[in-house]
Scaffold this motif. Structure first.
Motif, PDB file in Angstrom:
ATOM      1  N   ASP A 198       5.027 -17.264  11.498  1.00  0.00           N
ATOM      2  CA  ASP A 198       4.758 -17.501  12.919  1.00  0.00           C
ATOM      3  C   ASP A 198       4.291 -16.208  13.558  1.00  0.00           C
ATOM      4  N   GLY A 199       2.976 -15.975  13.505  1.00  0.00           N
ATOM      5  CA  GLY A 199       2.430 -14.793  14.140  1.00  0.00           C
ATOM      6  C   GLY A 199       1.310 -14.180  13.336  1.00  0.00           C
ATOM      7  N   PHE A 200       0.802 -13.084  13.839  1.00  0.00           N
ATOM      8  CA  PHE A 200      -0.309 -12.354  13.238  1.00  0.00           C
ATOM      9  C   PHE A 200       0.208 -11.400  12.168  1.00  0.00           C
ATOM     10  N   TYR A 201      -0.518 -11.306  11.051  1.00  0.00           N
ATOM     11  CA  TYR A 201      -0.201 -10.290  10.046  1.00  0.00           C
ATOM     12  C   TYR A 201      -1.470  -9.863   9.328  1.00  0.00           C
ATOM     13  N   ILE A 218      -2.279  -3.375  13.667  1.00  0.00           N
ATOM     14  CA  ILE A 218      -1.121  -4.156  14.117  1.00  0.00           C
ATOM     15  C   ILE A 218      -0.702  -3.746  15.519  1.00  0.00           C
ATOM     16  N   GLU A 219      -0.644  -2.463  15.778  1.00  0.00           N
ATOM     17  CA  GLU A 219      -0.218  -1.989  17.097  1.00  0.00           C
ATOM     18  C   GLU A 219      -1.163  -2.473  18.189  1.00  0.00           C
ATOM     19  N   ILE A 227       3.443 -10.550  16.501  1.00  0.00           N
ATOM     20  CA  ILE A 227       3.317 -10.198  15.086  1.00  0.00           C
ATOM     21  C   ILE A 227       4.332 -11.005  14.286  1.00  0.00           C
ATOM     22  N   ALA A 228       3.913 -11.492  13.126  1.00  0.00           N
ATOM     23  CA  ALA A 228       4.786 -12.351  12.312  1.00  0.00           C
ATOM     24  C   ALA A 228       5.989 -11.578  11.790  1.00  0.00           C
ATOM     25  N   PRO A 229       7.192 -12.115  11.974  1.00  0.00           N
ATOM     26  CA  PRO A 229       8.364 -11.503  11.365  1.00  0.00           C
ATOM     27  C   PRO A 229       8.485 -11.923   9.901  1.00  0.00           C
ATOM     28  N   GLY A 245       4.539  -6.584   9.887  1.00  0.00           N
ATOM     29  CA  GLY A 245       3.293  -7.330  10.023  1.00  0.00           C
ATOM     30  C   GLY A 245       2.246  -7.033   8.976  1.00  0.00           C
ATOM     31  N   VAL A 246       2.603  -6.303   7.925  1.00  0.00           N
ATOM     32  CA  VAL A 246       1.624  -5.938   6.891  1.00  0.00           C
ATOM     33  C   VAL A 246       2.206  -6.229   5.510  1.00  0.00           C
ATOM     34  N   ILE A 247       1.443  -6.929   4.683  1.00  0.00           N
ATOM     35  CA  ILE A 247       1.826  -7.131   3.294  1.00  0.00           C
ATOM     36  C   ILE A 247       0.736  -6.554   2.394  1.00  0.00           C
ATOM     37  N   SER A 248       1.094  -6.280   1.152  1.00  0.00           N
ATOM     38  CA  SER A 248       0.133  -5.817   0.145  1.00  0.00           C
ATOM     39  C   SER A 248      -0.106  -6.935  -0.861  1.00  0.00           C
ATOM     40  N   PHE A 249      -1.342  -7.042  -1.319  1.00  0.00           N
ATOM     41  CA  PHE A 249      -1.718  -8.094  -2.258  1.00  0.00           C
ATOM     42  C   PHE A 249      -2.793  -7.532  -3.177  1.00  0.00           C
ATOM     43  N   ALA A 250      -2.938  -8.132  -4.345  1.00  0.00           N
ATOM     44  CA  ALA A 250      -3.953  -7.687  -5.314  1.00  0.00           C
ATOM     45  C   ALA A 250      -5.326  -8.190  -4.880  1.00  0.00           C
ATOM     46  N   VAL A 251      -5.808  -7.662  -3.770  1.00  0.00           N
ATOM     47  CA  VAL A 251      -7.046  -8.141  -3.151  1.00  0.00           C
ATOM     48  C   VAL A 251      -8.228  -8.018  -4.109  1.00  0.00           C
TER      49      VAL A 251
END
Length: 302
Positions: A198-201, A218-219, A227-229, A245-251
């Motif tokens: 629920d929110g932006f990330y 994010i700020e 921002i998504a919790p 609000g930030v995750i890491s992924f194997a983009v």
């Protein structure tokens, strides 16, 4: 959850893909929503057709908007939207950014914007293309997804020379209600439910992290929408948080759009338009704010 197409445990073949395609209904017009919106931009930008898709006799021109007076000596900024056709604010955000702020970097940077990568899916409010392929797992040379192959070809001459690339996405309730169940059915694997954030990330590239860049975006967006919790496990869509609000992924390894330019600063936005705490207008504004913040940080730290 049982998806209405296919046999549990068996990947789809041509028959199942055809059955899925028959369920997909056109709900809006790319020509009206995107191509018509791009036309007025020709007064200030160079607009080009970088390819076209032909699906069942329907032709979809693929358009890119560039800075006028492109100079090789300037840093290059790339904005992409509509990789998934159902993610509305990405397309509208890219167009609104161009209309309201596209000239802000004139003379300081080259700007390249592709507002709608997947027009067939835009018209049908779908994640996949006509062939039940996810463009955002297929950005590589020789891609079987025409949308992905065309964008890779467009951006290939710029690879390694792009300062910033931001790819605009949404996470919606339909992810859990339709698209992830369809994916499990297509691949013949069990569907494992998750929680819609629920929110932006943001999604950073795990192989080339830029945490300060992500935090700056994010700020800025936090002034526009929430921002998504994390969920009860401290995750967002199954990934631990790099920062709020930030995750890491194997983009890069997964063939996602944000990696194809090899930009020094790259990110993928995710807006949640189904939240009772926001509006469609705020979601579009969040995308515009994210683009401007990403550009501002990149140019200040070039």
């Amino acid at each position: 959850m049982t998806y209405p197409i296919g046999t549990p445990g068996q990947p789809w073949g041509d028959t199942e893909i055809a059955a899925w395609r028959a369920r997909v209904v056109k709900q809006r017009r790319y020509a009206d929503d995107v191509l018509a919106a791009v036309e007025p931009l020709r007064a200030d930008f160079d607009v080009s057709e970088y390819g076209a898709l032909d699906y069942d006799g329907e032709r979809f021109p693929l358009v890119a908007v560039r800075s006028r007076g492109w100079r090789e000596s300037l840093p290059t900024l790339v904005v992409t939207g509509g990789v998934h056709g159902y993610e509305t604010s990405g397309v509208l955000g890219a167009l609104q950014f161009l209309r309201g702020h596209g000239l802000e970097t004139a003379g300081r940077a080259n700007l390249l914007v592709v507002p709608c990568v997947s027009p067939w899916a835009w018209e049908r409010i779908q994640r996949w293309n006509r062939d039940a392929l996810d463009p955002n797992r297929n950005f590589r040379p020789g891609s079987p997804a025409g949308e992905s192959a065309a964008l890779v070809s467009l951006l290939a001459p710029l690879r390694g020379r792009v300062l910033m690339h931001i790819d605009l996405h949404e996470t919606t309730d339909s992810d859990e209600a339709e698209f992830r169940p369809a994916l499990a059915a297509r691949d013949g694997v069990p569907f494992e439910p998750d929680v819609v954030p629920d929110g932006f990330y943001l999604v950073d590239d795990a192989d080339q992290p830029q945490p300060e860049f992500q935090r700056a975006v994010i700020e800025a967006v936090a002034q526009v929408t929430h921002i998504a919790p994390p969920d009860a496990h401290g995750h967002i869509i199954g990934c631990p948080l790099q920062s709020p609000g930030v995750i890491s992924f194997a983009v890069s390894k997964k063939g996602l759009c944000a990696a194809i330019t090899g930009a020094r600063f790259s990110t993928t936005t995710e807006v949640y338009p189904d939240s009772p705490r926001t509006t469609p207008e705020q979601c579009v504004q969040a995308q515009v704010t994210a683009v401007r913040a990403a550009i501002g940080y990149a140019l200040a730290n070039a």
